[in-house]
Motif scaffolding. Structure first.
Motif, PDB file in Angstrom:
ATOM      1  N   PHE A 235      -3.885   0.340 -12.539  1.00 34.77           N
ATOM      2  CA  PHE A 235      -5.286   0.082 -12.174  1.00 34.77           C
ATOM      3  C   PHE A 235      -5.888  -0.972 -13.098  1.00 34.77           C
ATOM      4  O   PHE A 235      -6.568  -1.906 -12.642  1.00 34.77           O
ATOM      5  N   ALA A 236      -5.624  -0.845 -14.393  1.00 34.31           N
ATOM      6  CA  ALA A 236      -6.193  -1.790 -15.355  1.00 34.31           C
ATOM      7  C   ALA A 236      -5.681  -3.203 -15.058  1.00 34.31           C
ATOM      8  O   ALA A 236      -6.438  -4.178 -15.130  1.00 34.31           O
ATOM      9  N   HIS A 237      -4.417  -3.300 -14.711  1.00 36.44           N
ATOM     10  CA  HIS A 237      -3.834  -4.616 -14.385  1.00 36.44           C
ATOM     11  C   HIS A 237      -4.606  -5.252 -13.229  1.00 36.44           C
ATOM     12  O   HIS A 237      -5.021  -6.414 -13.307  1.00 36.44           O
ATOM     13  N   ALA A 238      -4.819  -4.482 -12.176  1.00 33.25           N
ATOM     14  CA  ALA A 238      -5.503  -5.048 -11.002  1.00 33.25           C
ATOM     15  C   ALA A 238      -6.929  -5.492 -11.361  1.00 33.25           C
ATOM     16  O   ALA A 238      -7.344  -6.609 -11.042  1.00 33.25           O
ATOM     17  N   ILE A 239      -7.649  -4.614 -12.027  1.00 29.91           N
ATOM     18  CA  ILE A 239      -9.044  -4.944 -12.352  1.00 29.91           C
ATOM     19  C   ILE A 239      -9.111  -6.129 -13.326  1.00 29.91           C
ATOM     20  O   ILE A 239      -9.855  -7.089 -13.118  1.00 29.91           O
ATOM     21  N   ASP A 240      -8.335  -6.034 -14.391  1.00 25.62           N
ATOM     22  CA  ASP A 240      -8.432  -7.064 -15.427  1.00 25.62           C
ATOM     23  C   ASP A 240      -7.954  -8.424 -14.940  1.00 25.62           C
ATOM     24  O   ASP A 240      -8.613  -9.438 -15.166  1.00 25.62           O
ATOM     25  N   HIS A 262       0.903  -2.483  -7.067  1.00 36.49           N
ATOM     26  CA  HIS A 262      -0.113  -3.438  -7.515  1.00 36.49           C
ATOM     27  C   HIS A 262      -0.696  -4.236  -6.356  1.00 36.49           C
ATOM     28  O   HIS A 262      -1.909  -4.417  -6.252  1.00 36.49           O
ATOM     29  N   LEU A 263       0.185  -4.659  -5.459  1.00 33.36           N
ATOM     30  CA  LEU A 263      -0.315  -5.447  -4.325  1.00 33.36           C
ATOM     31  C   LEU A 263      -1.217  -4.587  -3.444  1.00 33.36           C
ATOM     32  O   LEU A 263      -2.227  -5.047  -2.915  1.00 33.36           O
ATOM     33  N   GLN A 264      -0.847  -3.313  -3.324  1.00 37.12           N
ATOM     34  CA  GLN A 264      -1.694  -2.404  -2.532  1.00 37.12           C
ATOM     35  C   GLN A 264      -3.064  -2.223  -3.211  1.00 37.12           C
ATOM     36  O   GLN A 264      -4.098  -2.238  -2.552  1.00 37.12           O
ATOM     37  N   LEU A 265      -3.033  -2.070  -4.517  1.00 36.44           N
ATOM     38  CA  LEU A 265      -4.305  -1.920  -5.239  1.00 36.44           C
ATOM     39  C   LEU A 265      -5.193  -3.142  -5.042  1.00 36.44           C
ATOM     40  O   LEU A 265      -6.408  -3.020  -4.816  1.00 36.44           O
ATOM     41  N   PHE A 266      -4.594  -4.328  -5.162  1.00 37.54           N
ATOM     42  CA  PHE A 266      -5.387  -5.546  -4.955  1.00 37.54           C
ATOM     43  C   PHE A 266      -6.016  -5.530  -3.560  1.00 37.54           C
ATOM     44  O   PHE A 266      -7.184  -5.868  -3.385  1.00 37.54           O
ATOM     45  N   ARG A 267      -5.229  -5.097  -2.585  1.00 35.13           N
ATOM     46  CA  ARG A 267      -5.727  -5.097  -1.202  1.00 35.13           C
ATOM     47  C   ARG A 267      -6.873  -4.104  -1.046  1.00 35.13           C
ATOM     48  O   ARG A 267      -7.938  -4.421  -0.526  1.00 35.13           O
ATOM     49  N   VAL A 268      -6.655  -2.895  -1.557  1.00 32.40           N
ATOM     50  CA  VAL A 268      -7.657  -1.841  -1.419  1.00 32.40           C
ATOM     51  C   VAL A 268      -8.958  -2.234  -2.141  1.00 32.40           C
ATOM     52  O   VAL A 268     -10.057  -1.951  -1.675  1.00 32.40           O
ATOM     53  N   LEU A 269      -8.783  -2.900  -3.262  1.00 32.40           N
ATOM     54  CA  LEU A 269      -9.955  -3.297  -4.040  1.00 32.40           C
ATOM     55  C   LEU A 269     -10.637  -4.543  -3.472  1.00 32.40           C
ATOM     56  O   LEU A 269     -11.710  -4.941  -3.929  1.00 32.40           O
ATOM     57  N   GLY A 270      -9.986  -5.155  -2.500  1.00 32.15           N
ATOM     58  CA  GLY A 270     -10.568  -6.361  -1.887  1.00 32.15           C
ATOM     59  C   GLY A 270     -10.370  -7.598  -2.752  1.00 32.15           C
ATOM     60  O   GLY A 270     -11.149  -8.555  -2.672  1.00 32.15           O
ATOM     61  N   PHE A 271      -9.368  -7.600  -3.589  1.00 29.74           N
ATOM     62  CA  PHE A 271      -9.100  -8.749  -4.472  1.00 29.74           C
ATOM     63  C   PHE A 271      -7.978  -9.600  -3.898  1.00 29.74           C
ATOM     64  O   PHE A 271      -7.046  -9.080  -3.281  1.00 29.74           O
ATOM     65  N   LYS A 272      -8.051 -10.876  -4.224  1.00 31.78           N
ATOM     66  CA  LYS A 272      -6.926 -11.767  -3.889  1.00 31.78           C
ATOM     67  C   LYS A 272      -5.837 -11.529  -4.941  1.00 31.78           C
ATOM     68  O   LYS A 272      -6.119 -11.629  -6.139  1.00 31.78           O
TER      69      LYS A 272
END
Ligand code: GLU
Length: 552
Positions: A235-240, A262-272
């Motif tokens: 989670f920290a990786h995706a956010i940071d 990680h790729l799923q987290l980016f997607r769920v969080l709406g991040f590129k």
């Protein structure tokens, strides 16, 4: 389920929204193509050669594109934290010219607009996003105890997909009332991602080093916040990396199996998602096979090893580039004097399976680097090393620094410099005969040089050696004494008619070399003789003569 109410129950203290952080940490204003990379160490204080290597790759990726390289400290695991660790690691990097543009630039000191760069100071940020996921029904609290998790682990022994998913994700659908009741009872909870993954589907990405990768989608409800509210690495990786606007995540390939999470987290969080470059570990050959360079088994796994041995940082840097891009050596041959920064480093040319560490190669690279340095540089760098690691050498140098520099200058700064020194710890042996304190006589001879010939040569030479001679005169004296000792000054002549002579001028010089230095192979004997000084030359020649007389 009223997710908004649930989010408020779980995170009553969070009053910010993701928008707040998005605005606070806007996209960077960099030129087209500039890459933003980072080094994200856990503060263990140990810098593995593999970390330095990955860090160099990350650094070059940013610097070669006029981008930004920053350091973020991943200190969420307080158990692994070691005091002073960051200082040690940053110092280790700076030795190799790796200085961050922003982030943690010294222990406890941060610089840059995307601060804080210590994960331990970013709790509010992580929880804001966690709260937002709960609000959207994309994450949920899980109250499973360690014992329950152990039971699941045991039950899953034969399952191909482990972890909390499908029927194991028991707390996915707890009712709001039940969650409130458990919280009221003081039950600990972690926050899990409600994975939208589909077992039948694949996750694809194009790794900058490994190429196209295809893995099953993540279906696990991974923990994103631990029970103390601290994020997991995922989670920290995706956010940071999103908020710090990292464009390229360069990291060890042990993380590649987590990439679907990680790729799923980016997607769920709406991040590129960023681009990934997974660096294979540095390998070592052992018993015909290969294994990872090991902190436990290989001293050279510690970056401190190179400083202790006295490998110049330039050498280690060049060596790392040979490991990084196999075309580096060709480039170096064509561009002998260019700084390594000019080398067109390319992520895509990195080894997919792991470059092999080779001490012989490092030694070779380093000899080539050192032979191109001038004597002042060799003196300065080796003196700095000696002060820290070899006080005896420092003391010798300090007797007369100009003489020490002159010794180091023998056969240097010419077209074909000698390559005797691979690391500063080679110097004490290399120059030992230049100091009476460390000179160890050894009277072994080679070729046609025998003790009997040595007696004759030394008797003659003691009388004619003159330290005021220029090099040509010095050498002619050796040639001139040849006939008197049954040798020829002409090597060719000797080869044509070896039975007619006891030896040639080369044998004569060997005898003198051995008497003066205790060795049969040294740099330029004329320079050595001059730097030894008349008195030492006389003493050593006399001692050798006495020795051979006794032997003979
Ligand atoms: N803290 C992680 C590690 O030391 C960082 C991995 C990454 O670069 O994302 O392995």
């Amino acid at each position: 389920m009223d997710y908004k109410a649930l989010a408020q129950t779980l995170f009553p203290h969070i009053d910010k929204t993701p928008d707040y952080w998005e605005e606070k940490y806007p996209p960077r204003n960099l030129k087209e193509g500039a890459r933003v990379t980072r080094f994200a160490p856990s503060p263990t204080g140990f810098l593995h050669f593999g970390n330095l290597f990955t860090c160099l790759v990350s650094y070059r990726t940013a610097k070669d594109t006029d981008g930004v390289f920053y350091v973020r400290v991943e200190d969420t695991d307080q158990k692994r934290k070691v005091d002073g660790a960051i200082e040690v690691m940053l110092k280790g990097l700076s030795v190799y010219g790796i200085v961050p543009d922003e982030g943690v630039i010294a222990e406890g000191t941060e610089s840059g607009d995307y601060a804080p760069y210590y994960q331990s100071a970013r709790k509010e940020i992580y929880q804001t996003y966690a709260k937002s996921l709960v609000e959207q029904g994309l994450a949920y609290p899980c109250f499973m105890t360690p014992e329950e998790l152990d039971e699941i682990r045991a039950a899953q022994e034969n399952e191909s997909i482990k972890g909390i998913w499908g029927k194991w994700a028991k707390h996915r659908d707890l009712s709001f009332d039940e969650i409130c009741a458990r919280i009221e009872r003081g039950e600990a909870w972690t926050l899990r991602l409600k994975s939208p993954g589909d077992m039948e589907k694949k996750c694809y990405f194009d790794d900058m080093i490994k190429g196209k990768i295809e893995m099953p989608e993540n279906v696990q409800d991974v923990v994103i916040l631990k029970s103390d509210g601290i994020p997991t690495y995922h989670f920290a990786h995706a956010i940071d990396d999103h908020l710090m606007r990292t464009t390229h995540v360069v990291r060890g390939d042990e993380w590649i199996s987590s990439a679907p999470i990680h790729l799923q987290l980016f997607r769920v969080l709406g991040f590129k998602p960023p681009k990934y470059a997974h660096v294979a570990p540095i390998m070592k050959e052992e018993n015909g096979g290969k294994r990872k360079l090991s902190k436990r088994k290989d001293p050279e796994a510690a970056v401190t090893y190179y400083a202790e041995e006295g490998f110049p940082s330039e050498s280690v840097n060049e060596y790392m580039l040979t490991l990084a891009n196999s075309n580096f050596e060709d480039w170096r041959r064509m561009n002998q004097t260019e700084p390594v920064e000019k080398f067109p480093f390319n992520l895509k040319k990195m080894s997919v399976s792991g470059a092999l560490f080779d001490m012989v190669k490092l030694t070779d690279v380093s000899k080539n680097v050192i032979c191109k340095m001038n004597a002042e540089k060799v003196f300065d760098l080796s003196y700095a090393w000696a002060k820290e690691y070899c006080p005896a050498l420092a003391a010798l140098y300090e007797k007369d620094t100009a003489r020490a520099t002159a010794i180091l200058n023998i056969d240097r700064e010419n077209k074909k410099p000698r390559k005797d020194i691979a690391k500063w710890s080679d110097i004490p042996d290399y120059i030992s005969y230049m100091y009476d304190e460390t000179f160890e006589p050894c009277y072994e001879l080679t070729g046609n040089a025998t003790p009997a010939l040595a007696v004759k040569v030394l008797e003659q030479y003691i009388d004619c050696v003159n330290l005021d001679d220029d090099k040509d005169t010095w050498f002619s004296r050796m040639k001139e004494l040849c006939p008197a000792v049954g040798c020829t000054p002409n090597v060719k002549e000797y080869k044509q008619n070896p039975d007619a002579f006891d030896g040639h001028v080369g044998d004569v010089s060997t005898i003198i070399r051995v008497a003066l230095t205790g060795r049969t192979n040294t740099p330029d004997l004329y320079s050595i003789t001059a730097l030894l000084g008349a008195e030492t030359v006389k003493t050593r020649l006399t001692n050798a003569l006495t020795h051979y007389k006794e032997e003979f």
